[in-house]
Scaffold this motif. Structure first.
Motif: not given
Length: 451
Positions: A106-109, A115-120, A138-144
């Motif tokens: 759920a967190l990764y989704l 992600a696009p909103s966070l860039t702003g 990619w990093t959030s998925a790998a960290s999980l």
């Protein structure tokens, strides 16, 4: 407090110190690996550091969840040790892993979609928005994926196999920093090496963790099919408060930067540098608190309710002795340390001013951190959050007023020192918490015996 005979005191000190030393080694290695990765990214160019810095708030969320799950599992393993039930350790870890899979997905989704909103929101440079969004996903998925190794390490650590847990930490730290250097610089793939290294560290760490578990009495593969509903209670009582502590700390750092921003870039940079050094200085307090909590939880599992009082006092005594030395050492060397890690003369001066005002109060702050850690890991987490929130809120409020009154950041530094001294009450609150825990456990034990 409560009386403790000299021979018992020495025994408690040896037990807690024996657990704390390998914990400190593991914590130091993790910290060194983080600094090493930052240094490697710095050699890749400014963009790599910039993108990784933007990811920092997200990494704190993932870290908060990971630590919350790991500590819950560590507490359960320590209680299983005291109760003489090694077969419960793998089933508890497996149950937490199932919860993590759902929560992590759920967190990764959420992060992938946002992600696009966070860039702003983070004001990412236009030319790096796609790079940042890709790095975040990619990093959030790998960290999980790191949770498997964390659950194995916390199982070993909680049950008393602290050295084996340290070996596992060394392994994952080595894989992480080795791949970032080898792929990022050697293979020239740049910042893309970070998620690859995270994923490899998580997967190989899980494999190594299972190998280490298999060499102990904790290895009971059939029990992983057992669902333990009590993990939800553990997460609520222990995991949630620990995760919230990270959020409180994050909010505090943002507030302090806001206050010091009024007094120039050097004040902000000096505080950041001092905070980095302070993370190292306060690490022994955290590990001594964890070692004390492991000892107490093992005694809880064994029904030795009166001994947990002795362990609490012994843990505080060891921490006080340790931090009297640390505080004196940091204070006497604060100017050379500031010049060594501050670099720029203005930043070094600000760092030195902060350390000069605050260093001696580490003699109080170390035992405070150890006491809060014990509370978090013995069911007093929400009380610890309240104490943290009051402490950090007081620093920000008093510090802002003091800085404004004197017209410089020096007023803020002095306020931090005085607020640290007020923290002397926290170990007393923690001792009271353990006394109540001991009384409740003894009463329940007596009721069962007479029933």
């Amino acid at each position: 407090m409560f009386p403790l005979a000299a021979h018992k005191r020495r025994g408690v000190w040896r037990t807690i110190s024996g657990l704390a030393v390998p914990l400190f080694v593991a914590g130091s290695l993790n910290f060194a690996a983080q600094l090493g990765i930052i240094a490697i990214l710095g050699r890749m160019g400014g963009e790599a550091i910039y993108v990784r810095s933007l990811y920092q708030p997200v990494s704190l969320i993932v870290l908060a969840l990971s630590v919350g799950f790991a500590v819950c599992n560590q507490v359960a393993a320590a209680i299983s040790k005291g109760a003489g039930r090694p077969q419960d350790v793998m089933s508890n870890a497996a149950s937490l892993a199932r919860v993590w899979l759902g929560l992590g997905a759920a967190l990764y989704l959420g992060l992938a979609v946002a992600a696009p909103s966070l860039t702003g929101l983070l004001h990412v440079d236009a030319g790096l928005r796609d790079t940042f969004a890709s790095f975040l996903r990619w990093t959030s998925a790998a960290s999980l994926l790191a949770v498997g190794a964390e659950l194995c390490a916390s199982s070993l650590r909680g049950y008393g196999y602290v050295r084996q847990a340290t070996v596992l930490v060394i392994w994952t730290a080595t894989v992480r920093i080795g791949l970032v250097a080898g792929l990022g610089l050697g293979a020239d793939i740049g910042i893309a090496a970070v998620p690859i290294a995270e994923a490899a560290a998580g997967l190989t760490g899980l494999t190594m963790g299972l190998v280490l578990l298999r060499r102990t009495e904790l290895w009971h593969p059939p029990t992983v099919r057992i669902w333990r509903r009590e993990v939800f209670t553990d997460l609520r009582r222990i995991g949630v408060p620990i995760a919230m502590s990270f959020l409180v700390l994050s909010a505090y750092n943002l507030a302090v930067i806001g206050v010091l921003g009024n007094y120039g870039e050097n004040a902000v940079a000096g505080f950041t540098v001092a905070s980095t050094l302070q993370s190292v200085v306060l690490l022994p307090g955290m590990v001594l608190g964890t070692a004390t909590a492991i000892t107490i939880n093992q005694q809880r599992g064994a029904g030795e309710w009166r001994r947990i009082r002795e362990s609490m006092r012994g843990g505080i005594e060891v921490t006080v002795v340790t931090y009297v030395v640390i505080a004196a050492l940091v204070w006497s060397l604060h100017d050379p340390l500031a010049r060594l890690i501050g670099g720029d003369a203005g930043v070094a001066a600000a760092t030195g001013s902060y350390l000069g005002a605050v260093a001696l109060t580490y003699a109080v702050q170390g035992p405070v951190l150890a006491s809060l850690t014990v509370m978090e890991e013995t069911g007093g987490g929400f009380r610890a959050i309240v104490l943290n929130a009051i402490y950090f809120g007081l620093i920000v409020a008093v510090g802002a007023a003091a800085a404004h009154a004197v017209g410089s950041a020096d007023g803020f530094y002095a306020a931090v020192a005085y607020c640290n001294l007020i923290g002397v009450t926290v170990p007393l609150i923690a001792v009271r918490h353990i006394r109540k825990l001991s009384a409740r456990g003894s009463a329940a034990q007596a009721a069962v015996a007479t029933g």
